[in-house]
Write a protein that holds these residues in place. Structure first.
Motif, PDB file in Angstrom:
ATOM      1  N   ALA A 191       0.839  -1.208   0.000  1.00 18.48           N
ATOM      2  CA  ALA A 191       0.000   0.000   0.000  1.00 18.48           C
ATOM      3  C   ALA A 191       0.869   1.251   0.000  1.00 18.48           C
ATOM      4  N   LEU A 192       1.963   1.234   0.779  1.00 16.54           N
ATOM      5  CA  LEU A 192       2.888   2.368   0.793  1.00 16.54           C
ATOM      6  C   LEU A 192       3.544   2.559  -0.576  1.00 16.54           C
ATOM      7  N   GLN A 193       3.931   1.458  -1.215  1.00 16.77           N
ATOM      8  CA  GLN A 193       4.534   1.547  -2.564  1.00 16.77           C
ATOM      9  C   GLN A 193       3.555   2.185  -3.542  1.00 16.77           C
ATOM     10  N   PHE A 194       2.289   1.791  -3.470  1.00 14.36           N
ATOM     11  CA  PHE A 194       1.272   2.371  -4.350  1.00 14.36           C
ATOM     12  C   PHE A 194       1.126   3.873  -4.071  1.00 14.36           C
ATOM     13  N   LEU A 195       1.134   4.258  -2.796  1.00 11.23           N
ATOM     14  CA  LEU A 195       1.029   5.674  -2.441  1.00 11.23           C
ATOM     15  C   LEU A 195       2.220   6.458  -2.980  1.00 11.23           C
ATOM     16  N   GLU A 220       6.902   6.310   7.542  1.00 15.41           N
ATOM     17  CA  GLU A 220       6.250   6.357   6.230  1.00 15.41           C
ATOM     18  C   GLU A 220       4.731   6.328   6.376  1.00 15.41           C
ATOM     19  N   VAL A 221       4.243   5.470   7.268  1.00 16.07           N
ATOM     20  CA  VAL A 221       2.800   5.375   7.484  1.00 16.07           C
ATOM     21  C   VAL A 221       2.253   6.710   7.987  1.00 16.07           C
ATOM     22  N   LYS A 222       2.984   7.370   8.893  1.00 16.82           N
ATOM     23  CA  LYS A 222       2.518   8.638   9.472  1.00 16.82           C
ATOM     24  C   LYS A 222       2.380   9.738   8.421  1.00 16.82           C
ATOM     25  N   LYS A 223       3.129   9.625   7.328  1.00 19.01           N
ATOM     26  CA  LYS A 223       3.002  10.620   6.248  1.00 19.01           C
ATOM     27  C   LYS A 223       1.599  10.586   5.643  1.00 19.01           C
ATOM     28  N   VAL A 264      -5.180   2.298   2.839  1.00 18.75           N
ATOM     29  CA  VAL A 264      -6.118   2.032   1.735  1.00 18.75           C
ATOM     30  C   VAL A 264      -7.016   3.245   1.509  1.00 18.75           C
ATOM     31  N   ASP A 265      -7.523   3.825   2.599  1.00 20.99           N
ATOM     32  CA  ASP A 265      -8.363   5.018   2.475  1.00 20.99           C
ATOM     33  C   ASP A 265      -7.571   6.199   1.907  1.00 20.99           C
ATOM     34  N   ALA A 266      -6.295   6.307   2.298  1.00 19.10           N
ATOM     35  CA  ALA A 266      -5.436   7.373   1.753  1.00 19.10           C
ATOM     36  C   ALA A 266      -5.251   7.167   0.247  1.00 19.10           C
TER      37      ALA A 266
END
Length: 199
Positions: free
Chosen positions: A33-37, A67-70, A136-138
């Motif tokens: 999910a982070l890679q997609f973002l 990274e998640v906190k971004k 996912v929502d992001a």
């Protein structure tokens, strides 16, 4: 608070603890999910296609949290809420075990012990799930905000899973967004495509 792999969904009973391998820990999808973002977070120019080379390297727990906190600045409050919820669920399971009319006293004790053994495991799975759905929502918000028409990825099960979750998030919007998710072949490559039909 940590982000780490917990494992598949446990099935806890008075006879032991088994695991449902079809219900994987959401932690395995967080990095994807982070890679997609990362791939989708940039300026867009009309009629230009963008390609992003995913990074398969694992990052440290601290880097992962940063990274998640971004993308999920409210991560700590989200996790606190999830922890409260899972603690209530564990208490409910313990109460049901204690009050069971079907099990004898020795079976009740074993079931309660099994639930207690899995407490931290259940909490970690719950934390991972909350963080995953925040990402996912992001992703869904990013697709909507930047008017992204489609996303194409190699047809790996984990990539497809994340796109399917994004599709679900778009359907749950205040004004639901129609999408289609298909698998197709291009040359020798198997690909998955999420089409955002109305934004």
């Amino acid at each position: 608070m940590t982000l780490k792999y917990s494992g598949p969904k446990p099935i806890i009973s008075h006879t032991g603890i088994e695991f449902d391998n079809n219900k994987e820990d959401k932690y395995v999808y967080i990095n994807i999910a982070l890679q997609f973002l990362h791939a989708l977070s940039h300026e867009y120019f009309e009629d230009k296609k963008y390609v992003y080379q995913t990074d398969t390297n694992r990052i440290s727990e601290i880097e992962l949290i940063n990274e998640v906190k971004k993308y999920c600045p409210n991560m700590n409050s989200l996790i606190d809420k999830q922890n409260h919820s899972i603690e209530e669920e564990v208490e409910h399971q313990l109460q049901r075990a204690h009050e069971s009319c079907v099990l004898d006293d020795s079976c009740k004790v074993v079931l309660e012990e099994n639930i207690n053994i899995m407490h931290d495991y259940l909490v970690q799975r719950s934390v991972n799930k909350a963080v995953y759905y925040c990402l996912v929502d992001a992703l869904a918000d990013l697709l909507k905000k930047d008017n992204i028409d489609f996303v194409i990825v190699p047809m790996y099960q984990n990539y497809f899973h994340v796109l399917h979750s994004v599709q679900g998030s778009l359907k749950k919007q205040k004004f639901p967004i129609d999408t289609s998710l298909e698998i197709y072949k291009e040359g020798s490559d198997l690909l998955a495509k999420l089409d955002v039909i109305n934004k």
